[in-house]
Enzyme design. Structure first.
Site, short mmCIF file in Angstrom:
data_model
loop_
_atom_site.label_atom_id
_atom_site.label_comp_id
_atom_site.label_asym_id
_atom_site.label_seq_id
_atom_site.Cartn_x
_atom_site.Cartn_y
_atom_site.Cartn_z
CE LYS A 92 -3.45 2.25 2.86
NZ LYS A 92 -4.27 2.19 4.05
CD GLU A 113 9.47 -5.62 6.93
OE1 GLU A 113 9.16 -4.62 6.25
OE2 GLU A 113 9.37 -5.65 8.16
N GLY A 128 -4.70 -2.12 5.15
CA GLY A 128 -4.04 -3.31 4.58
C GLY A 128 -4.75 -4.61 4.94
NE ARG A 129 -6.27 -3.68 11.11
CZ ARG A 129 -5.62 -2.53 11.17
NH1 ARG A 129 -4.49 -2.38 10.51
NH2 ARG A 129 -6.07 -1.52 11.89
CD GLU A 171 -1.73 -4.30 11.59
OE1 GLU A 171 -0.66 -4.91 11.63
OE2 GLU A 171 -2.21 -3.86 10.53
CG HIS A 185 -4.96 -35.82 17.39
ND1 HIS A 185 -5.09 -37.04 18.01
CD2 HIS A 185 -5.98 -35.74 16.51
CE1 HIS A 185 -6.13 -37.68 17.50
NE2 HIS A 185 -6.69 -36.91 16.58
CE LYS A 205 5.53 -1.22 8.55
NZ LYS A 205 4.68 -0.72 7.49
#
Ligand code: F6P
Length: 541
Positions: free
Chosen positions: A209, A215, A269-270, A355, A386, A505
């Site tokens: 965005k 990264e 973004g999410r 977030e 399990h 960041k």
């Protein structure tokens, strides 16, 4: 902007507190015993969804009071404000309109800053359709004229988790295109992906965005280098596609203007998989399926906007979660889908929910005096049974669970589906009812029977959906998006900023410089000790 109302000061909250004093030690088993019709009263059926919320520590009175809380906190007005494009993300001065991305009404006139947003959104949808069709039918080709065989999606957080989860979930709708997601800034992993790919037929999506996320940019540079080293001095512009609000930065990176798809400030973004951020979805399952996903989300949007709160899936789920978080003090919630294909759903929900609602200041900027965001975690059933279900059954903590399952499998001939679903039903039943320990004389009689005892009274929601399809997946994701929104409204917080992660960041950038120059600045003694150790022991010069 949404009004700032402290929930703990409302009449409903006070009534809920008094009601909790009566409810705290009530056993759900007794509630079921008293009212044989409980499940009939505590379920919501909508489209191909059934929510059974009867296995919760609630009575009809609890639900009435929770609904009163929602009304007192002006949930209806908040929903309208979001849909109308009001600046409800006040800290970033933005509207919140991920719902516009999947609007299929052809009649929305929602505006931001005096401009209608739909023309741009629909134009982008059309561009995605044309582009993905051209890639899939071999019209849009590599520099050497070959059909693309693989796609790398480079992005992190919302630019990765949502699309990756959907592509994984819709595995049975996939075409032959290989889809690879690179998010972490981890060369070892990147190399493990690249070494299996043919650069000549690999398409690269750079999804960011902001186009400043380190990264993503570092990974994009590495992949660009890989293409150039392997393919030589040729025009590789067809190999790159970008998705961003920062068109200029993307062009500076070397992307052709026509290969850049927009994002908008009014989409976090999410919540962005419905936009061009989801271009990898459209490529992996074809545009028609992508459109069905949007239609599903749109159907849930309409349900959320138009349905009475008592029959409203996101509202009821959100209120139950508030009840546990703020009155019982249960801090975590588990999401357990009984479909291997939904294995990446918990990670997507973690970003979406944590977030958004991991906030400790209210909408007036004051520290909150109550709990906010729940901790979300989970894994697919049966596998999870399990692993960590032992703690659900016999541990000291209570963890409300969302069981998500499907009535029908994708493949009609699937004989294991009934085994899978028997576990699905069996687990929530066992968690509710518990069991007295059997006595076996041969292995210790009453001593061991103690360890075989299950107290039960462990709450869960059952979300039963007809079938895992693009449409129902869209509905399911939108359900959790709206649940998240409702909780943010109740907790009087701003759900749509993320200053917490942004701070990380900045810290990383500073430390990176110290590692590079080997000049370690003053930190707390632990961080300084670790950095000195790292710099001294690393083998890279
Ligand atoms: O980690 C914080 C965050 O801002 C997320 O909210 C976002 O989804 C992610 O980084 C990626 O950001 P971008 O799409 O701008 O690269």
């Amino acid at each position: 902007m949404l009004e700032s109302i402290n929930p703990s000061g409302t009449f409903a909250w006070k009534k809920l507190r008094a009601h909790f004093a009566q409810m705290e030690f009530v056993q759900m088993q007794d509630l079921f015993a008293k009212d044989k019709d409980r499940a009939n009263k505590m379920n919501i059926q909508w489209n191909d969804f059934l929510l059974d919320y009867s296995k919760n520590k609630v009575t009809e009175e609890t639900m009435t009071l929770l609904l009163e809380l929602a009304n007192e906190l002006k949930l209806k007005e908040a929903i309208q404000a979001m849909y109308k494009g009001h600046i409800i993300n006040a800290t970033e001065k933005r509207a919140v309109l991920h719902t516009a991305l999947r609007d299929c009404s052809n009649s929305s006139t929602v505006e931001v800053d005096g401009e209608t947003v739909m023309p741009d959104i629909l134009d982008t949808r059309e561009r995605i359709k044309k582009f993905t069709n051209r890639v899939l039918n071999g019209e849009y080709v590599s520099y050497s004229g070959k059909k693309f065989t693989d796609v790398i999606n480079i992005g992190i957080g919302g630019s990765d988790l949502g699309p990756k989860m959907v592509v994984h979930a819709l595995a049975n709708y996939r075409n032959e295109l290989g889809m690879h997601y690179i998010s972490n800034v981890d060369d070892d992993y990147l190399q493990s992906v690249l070494k299996k790919l043919n650069p000549e037929t690999t398409l690269v999506l750079i999804v960011s965005k902001t186009f400043t996320t380190q990264e993503t940019i570092e990974n994009a540079k590495k992949v660009k280098q890989w293409l150039q080293v392997n393919l030589g001095n040729v025009d590789l512009s067809n190999h790159y596609v970008g998705v961003s609000t920062a068109i200029e930065e993307a062009m500076n990176f070397g992307l052709k203007r026509e290969n850049i798809y927009p994002m908008w400030d009014f989409v976090g973004g999410r919540f962005s998989l419905w936009s061009a951020v989801g271009i990898s979805i459209a490529l992996a399952v074809g545009f028609d399926n992508f459109e069905e996903l949007l239609e599903g989300a749109y159907a849930m949007d309409s349900h959320f906007k138009e349905t009475d709160f008592k029959d409203n899936l996101p509202v009821v789920l959100a209120l139950l979660s508030v009840w546990y978080n703020n009155f019982y003090g249960y801090e975590t919630e588990a999401v357990v889908p009984y479909s291997q294909l939904l294995g990446k759903l918990p990670a997507h929900l973690q970003q979406m929910i944590m977030e958004s609602n991991g906030k400790n200041k209210d909408r007036s900027g004051n520290p909150v005096n109550y709990q906010t965001g729940t901790l979300i975690w989970g894994e697919v059933g049966v596998s999870a049974q399990h692993a960590f279900f032992q703690l659900f059954h016999q541990g000291t903590k209570v963890i409300p669970i969302d069981f998500i399952g499907f009535v029908n499998p994708h493949f009609k001939e699937s004989t294991n589906h009934d085994i899978l679903m028997s576990n699905f039903f069996g687990q929530s039943e066992a968690l509710l009812n518990g069991k007295v320990g059997e006595e076996y004389e041969s292995d210790g009689g009453s001593f061991l029977s103690n360890f075989r005892e299950f107290c039960g009274n462990k709450p869960s929601n059952t979300i039963l959906i007809q079938k895992l399809t693009p449409k129902s997946l869209g509905e399911l994701i939108a359900l959790y998006e709206h649940k998240t929104f409702v909780q943010g409204v109740i907790w009087n917080i701003f759900s749509f900023d993320q200053f917490g992660v942004e701070y990380g960041k900045i810290l990383a950038k500073n430390i990176q410089n110290e590692i590079k120059t080997k000049i370690i600045c003053e930190h707390d003694s632990s961080t300084e000790f670790l950095l000195r150790y790292f710099v001294k022991n690393r083998m890279v010069e």
